[in-house]
Scaffold this motif. Sequence first.
Motif, PDB file in Angstrom:
ATOM      1  N   THR A 100      13.958   0.523  -7.147  1.00  0.00           N
ATOM      2  CA  THR A 100      12.712   1.262  -6.947  1.00  0.00           C
ATOM      3  C   THR A 100      11.904   1.359  -8.236  1.00  0.00           C
ATOM      4  O   THR A 100      10.665   1.238  -8.209  1.00  0.00           O
ATOM      5  N   PHE A 101      12.565   1.542  -9.373  1.00  0.00           N
ATOM      6  CA  PHE A 101      11.819   1.647 -10.634  1.00  0.00           C
ATOM      7  C   PHE A 101      11.121   0.333 -10.975  1.00  0.00           C
ATOM      8  O   PHE A 101       9.947   0.323 -11.349  1.00  0.00           O
ATOM      9  N   PRO A 132       0.227   8.265   0.403  1.00  0.00           N
ATOM     10  CA  PRO A 132       1.657   8.454   0.711  1.00  0.00           C
ATOM     11  C   PRO A 132       2.371   9.425  -0.211  1.00  0.00           C
ATOM     12  O   PRO A 132       3.363  10.052   0.197  1.00  0.00           O
ATOM     13  N   THR A 133       1.886   9.602  -1.441  1.00  0.00           N
ATOM     14  CA  THR A 133       2.549  10.498  -2.378  1.00  0.00           C
ATOM     15  C   THR A 133       2.464  11.952  -1.933  1.00  0.00           C
ATOM     16  O   THR A 133       3.378  12.732  -2.210  1.00  0.00           O
ATOM     17  N   GLN A 188       6.284   5.480  -0.756  1.00  0.00           N
ATOM     18  CA  GLN A 188       5.884   6.863  -0.992  1.00  0.00           C
ATOM     19  C   GLN A 188       5.424   7.107  -2.420  1.00  0.00           C
ATOM     20  O   GLN A 188       4.444   7.833  -2.639  1.00  0.00           O
ATOM     21  N   TRP A 189       6.094   6.530  -3.425  1.00  0.00           N
ATOM     22  CA  TRP A 189       5.868   6.927  -4.810  1.00  0.00           C
ATOM     23  C   TRP A 189       5.099   5.916  -5.648  1.00  0.00           C
ATOM     24  O   TRP A 189       4.819   6.184  -6.811  1.00  0.00           O
ATOM     25  N   LEU A 192       1.929   7.394  -7.247  1.00  0.00           N
ATOM     26  CA  LEU A 192       2.054   8.156  -8.490  1.00  0.00           C
ATOM     27  C   LEU A 192       2.116   7.217  -9.686  1.00  0.00           C
ATOM     28  O   LEU A 192       1.486   7.468 -10.728  1.00  0.00           O
ATOM     29  N   TRP A 193       2.892   6.145  -9.564  1.00  0.00           N
ATOM     30  CA  TRP A 193       2.946   5.140 -10.639  1.00  0.00           C
ATOM     31  C   TRP A 193       1.541   4.609 -10.928  1.00  0.00           C
ATOM     32  O   TRP A 193       1.140   4.453 -12.077  1.00  0.00           O
ATOM     33  N   PHE A 194       0.798   4.317  -9.863  1.00  0.00           N
ATOM     34  CA  PHE A 194      -0.548   3.769 -10.005  1.00  0.00           C
ATOM     35  C   PHE A 194      -1.456   4.739 -10.757  1.00  0.00           C
ATOM     36  O   PHE A 194      -2.178   4.341 -11.673  1.00  0.00           O
TER      37      PHE A 194
END
Length: 313
Positions: A100-101, A132-133, A188-189, A192-194
């Motif tokens: 995932t990372f 989605p976050t 989902q996450w 947030l990374w973006f």
Amino acid sequence: MTTKSTTAAEPVRTRPGRHPSPTTRGRNRLNGLPWILPAFVFVAGLIYYSVGYTVYISTLDWDGLSPTAVAVGLGNYTDMLADPVFWASLRHTAVFWAVTFVVQTFLGFTLAAIMHSRVRLATLHKVIIFIPTVLAPATMAPVFRLFFADDGMVNNILRAVGLDALAHPWLADAGTALTVIMMITIWQWTGLWFILYYAAMSQIEPEIIEAARLDRAGNIRTLWYVVWPACRGTTVSLAMLSFIGALKTFDVPYLVTTGGPYHSTEFLGTYIYRQGIRQAHIGYAASISIVLLVLAIAGAIIIGRANRRRAGE
């Protein structure tokens, strides 16, 4: 008319009140105490006490309800070392974090770079990526169970395009259930990374990018040699957050698969819940919690030191 001159040996007098007296400094410290006291009480009185009490419970054989508990010392920890489900949950956590990372970092960085270029309706795209976050996993879990069911949308699409051999119950298959959980987490996450990468790229001076352009560096070279190193701090922070988050993963695997089938999606968080709540092995669940805490602290320290060592080099 004569004036009195100041000699080199005579001390120069300063105006009174320039430096606070020790009494004043002590009063200032006392005046600041009420501001930090609530946080101090919360941290020392709740968090540290809870950790210490969990360590104590981990040395007991207790169901959480009976008035007496049997002290077993390190018995719960030795049982943990011989527990294959514990090692499986630890392995699933490691694979989950690594996959995932890496995928979220690649997608988040790529989407942020694209959004920094000239894209039409950029605001709409940002909202779609980030939605989605903010969605609660409890509301999305039933949707994903239907989506990946034997008669769900995924299998219907595969059958429609002639790939009937690939259609199967994804969440009921121990070989694909963990992959589905990772796909849901990435979906989902990644938003947030973006957002964090987009903010980091916004801090890069435009002159640096222009200098790379003048040196005839293409888009890929500019991203790899200029933009990516400038976002290293963000990447390290996300690595720490994702590592700790992987250790605490509970909601998605529990709501979608409840840790099954055959413990193929069992994580440390779900296993702690299963042992402590479902099977009333409070002492054993507490020992797993302590191991989780130690792993989280050790992982954060290792990632931070590796980053500082690389920055020094």
